[in-house]
Design an enzyme around this catalytic site. Structure first.
Site, mmCIF file in Angstrom:
data_model
loop_
_atom_site.group_PDB
_atom_site.id
_atom_site.type_symbol
_atom_site.label_atom_id
_atom_site.label_comp_id
_atom_site.label_asym_id
_atom_site.label_seq_id
_atom_site.Cartn_x
_atom_site.Cartn_y
_atom_site.Cartn_z
ATOM 1 N N ASP A 1 0.827 -1.217 0.000
ATOM 2 C CA ASP A 1 0.000 0.000 0.000
ATOM 3 C C ASP A 1 0.854 1.256 0.000
ATOM 4 O OD1 ASP A 1 -1.915 -1.900 0.263
ATOM 5 O OD2 ASP A 1 -2.707 -1.203 2.177
ATOM 6 N N TYR B 1 -4.484 -9.589 15.632
ATOM 7 C CA TYR B 1 -4.353 -8.489 14.668
ATOM 8 C C TYR B 1 -5.576 -7.567 14.759
ATOM 9 C CZ TYR B 1 -4.391 -6.177 10.095
ATOM 10 O OH TYR B 1 -4.450 -5.243 9.086
ATOM 11 N N ARG C 1 1.554 -7.909 -3.412
ATOM 12 C CA ARG C 1 1.096 -8.548 -2.189
ATOM 13 C C ARG C 1 2.093 -9.624 -1.782
ATOM 14 N NH1 ARG C 1 -2.124 -7.256 1.998
ATOM 15 N NH2 ARG C 1 -4.219 -8.128 1.872
ATOM 16 N N GLU D 1 -10.901 -6.668 9.796
ATOM 17 C CA GLU D 1 -10.743 -7.590 10.928
ATOM 18 C C GLU D 1 -11.270 -6.994 12.235
ATOM 19 O OE1 GLU D 1 -9.831 -10.748 11.085
ATOM 20 O OE2 GLU D 1 -9.522 -10.933 8.937
ATOM 21 N N ASP E 1 11.775 2.808 13.181
ATOM 22 C CA ASP E 1 10.766 1.818 13.515
ATOM 23 C C ASP E 1 9.650 2.504 14.295
ATOM 24 O OD1 ASP E 1 9.327 -0.392 14.744
ATOM 25 O OD2 ASP E 1 11.011 -1.610 14.076
ATOM 26 N N SER F 1 -8.933 -1.940 9.413
ATOM 27 C CA SER F 1 -9.119 -3.239 8.761
ATOM 28 C C SER F 1 -10.495 -3.834 9.006
ATOM 29 C CB SER F 1 -8.073 -4.193 9.332
ATOM 30 O OG SER F 1 -8.400 -5.525 9.068
HETATM 31 P P1 GDP Z 1 -6.662 -11.935 5.741
HETATM 32 O O1 GDP Z 1 -8.126 -11.927 5.381
HETATM 33 O O2 GDP Z 1 -6.134 -10.573 5.985
HETATM 34 O O3 GDP Z 1 -6.330 -12.914 6.808
HETATM 35 O O4 GDP Z 1 -5.915 -12.386 4.382
HETATM 36 P P2 GDP Z 1 -5.303 -13.798 3.930
HETATM 37 O O5 GDP Z 1 -5.048 -13.658 2.457
HETATM 38 O O6 GDP Z 1 -4.134 -14.186 4.770
HETATM 39 O O7 GDP Z 1 -6.471 -14.851 4.203
HETATM 40 C C1 GDP Z 1 -7.700 -14.764 3.538
HETATM 41 C C2 GDP Z 1 -8.497 -16.038 3.817
HETATM 42 O O8 GDP Z 1 -7.866 -17.130 3.151
HETATM 43 C C3 GDP Z 1 -8.589 -16.427 5.285
HETATM 44 O O9 GDP Z 1 -9.931 -16.783 5.551
HETATM 45 C C4 GDP Z 1 -7.696 -17.654 5.399
HETATM 46 O O10 GDP Z 1 -8.109 -18.581 6.404
HETATM 47 C C5 GDP Z 1 -7.876 -18.258 4.019
HETATM 48 N N1 GDP Z 1 -6.798 -19.175 3.621
HETATM 49 C C6 GDP Z 1 -6.963 -20.435 3.144
HETATM 50 N N2 GDP Z 1 -5.777 -21.000 2.901
HETATM 51 C C7 GDP Z 1 -4.826 -20.093 3.210
HETATM 52 C C8 GDP Z 1 -3.393 -20.100 3.127
HETATM 53 O O11 GDP Z 1 -2.772 -21.078 2.742
HETATM 54 N N3 GDP Z 1 -2.754 -18.943 3.504
HETATM 55 C C9 GDP Z 1 -3.432 -17.837 3.954
HETATM 56 N N4 GDP Z 1 -2.737 -16.715 4.282
HETATM 57 N N5 GDP Z 1 -4.781 -17.810 4.034
HETATM 58 C C10 GDP Z 1 -5.470 -18.913 3.663
#
Ligand code: GDP
Length: 321
Positions: free
Chosen positions: A21, A153, A187, A131, A59, A129
């Site tokens: 970003d 997070y 990304r 989240e 930092d 976020s």
């Molecule tokens: P987030 O939404 O910020 O956590 O972005 P991520 O790209 O890390 O994850 C998005 C979704 O993908 C979450 O619901 C994860 O549980 C799902 N996911 C499934 N398999 C994977 C994996 O191998 N790596 C990650 N990072 N996420 C995964």
């Protein structure tokens, strides 16, 4: 009120400038004639260093050095993107996640308020976020949705989000953008999208034959990262500060993302390459996150420019090289 994203001049400090970003934001501000300064960590791994930005090594978890830098530069705008941005990583390093994602943001706000008290107005934009909402029971979510984070997070980001609202209530021009997932060829591969597009490209080239993933049913609202940088610029320039959901309003499953990426890479039958590995499941994972960006549309004139299919295609094309 419409806000132009093309106003020019001024000086900005971006924390986390070398990440996805930060680099897009720096590029947009530089193109608009803004003097861009960026904070980078000495050991920064994600280095999309924007040409033309002045980098400062430091930092955000060291508040004295960021205070000195802010006072020295006297920027008009501070955009706080420095973050430990991986939800997955926040489970293994919760204290670090809190230090970077919550405490550092609060320290920056404190300095910016001090500067305002001394007569120098600094606008503040915080990268918040989706989240914040944890596993929401309402869909889509908007700025009034209950904050109920379910991972370290999200807890840290919710703390910073509330601190921004409090500073705003005290009169600071401070906005918090509730960013839904936003992706690009920049990304990191710790995120599922880039992990998938890199694997699809490697499989298409015959260099790999396997992709291990976690929860394929999770649904996310995936947008195009440069659009989210544009929202930050608009929030900084808007007459009034506020909280804004930044999202496309459309969700897709991880499975949809895999299918679209393999199709874009020219690989048939993705099921034969993908296996589900329990190691990639999380202790808690929202079933669906999807945002309603109506307020940003109305107040900032912001809208996403790319569809899900276009985001996936752009990432796969970049990984195919
Ligand atoms: P987030 O939404 O910020 O956590 O972005 P991520 O790209 O890390 O994850 C998005 C979704 O993908 C979450 O619901 C994860 O549980 C799902 N996911 C499934 N398999 C994977 C994996 O191998 N790596 C990650 N990072 N996420 C995964």
């Amino acid at each position: 009120m419409e806000v132009s994203a093309s106003a020019s001049g001024g000086r900005a400090l971006i924390t986390g400038v070398a990440g996805q970003d930060g680099s897009y934001l720096a590029e947009q501000l530089l193109a608009d004639g803004v003097e861009v300064h960026g904070l980078v960590r000495r050991d920064d791994a994600t280095t999309y260093v924007p040409e033309g930005a002045t980098l400062h090594v430091g930092d955000v978890t060291d508040p004295e050095s960021t205070r000195a830098l802010l006072n020295d530069l006297g920027p008009d705008l501070v955009v706080n993107l420095a973050a430990m941005s991986s939800v997955a990583q926040s489970w293994s390093e919760p204290e670090l996640s809190y230090a970077v994602n919550a405490e550092a943001a609060m320290a920056l706000l404190e300095t910016v308020e001090e500067m305002a008290d001394n007569g120098h107005e600094v606008r503040f934009v915080q990268a918040s976020s989706a989240e914040l909402f944890g596993s929401p029971t309402v869909s889509p979510q908007d700025e009034s949705t209950l904050l109920a984070p379910t991972n370290p997070y999200g807890v840290a980001k919710a703390t910073a989000h509330r601190a921004v609202a409090e500073a705003r209530a005290r009169g600071l021009h401070a906005s918090s953008l509730i960013l839904y997932n936003h992706e690009s060829p920049r990304r990191p591969a710790t995120f599922v999208t880039r992990k998938i597009t890199m694997a699809a490209a490697a499989i298409a080239r015959g260099e790999a034959d396997d992709l291990a993933l976690g929860n394929l049913d999770a649904r996310r609202d995936w947008g195009w990262a440069p659009d989210y940088a544009d929202a930050m610029v608009r929030a900084g320039r808007a007459e009034a500060p506020g909280d804004y959901v930044i999202a496309t309003g459309v969700s897709h499953s991880v499975r949809d993302f895999v299918a679209a990426a393999f199709t874009a890479a020219g690989v048939d039958d993705w099921e034969q390459y993908v296996r589900v590995d329990p190691d990639f499941f999380r202790p808690a994972d929202a079933t669906e996150l999807v945002g309603d960006a109506s307020r940003a549309r109305r107040a900032l004139g912001w809208a996403p420019t790319r569809t899900f299919e276009q985001v996936v295609a752009a990432m796969v094309a970049a990984d195919l090289g």
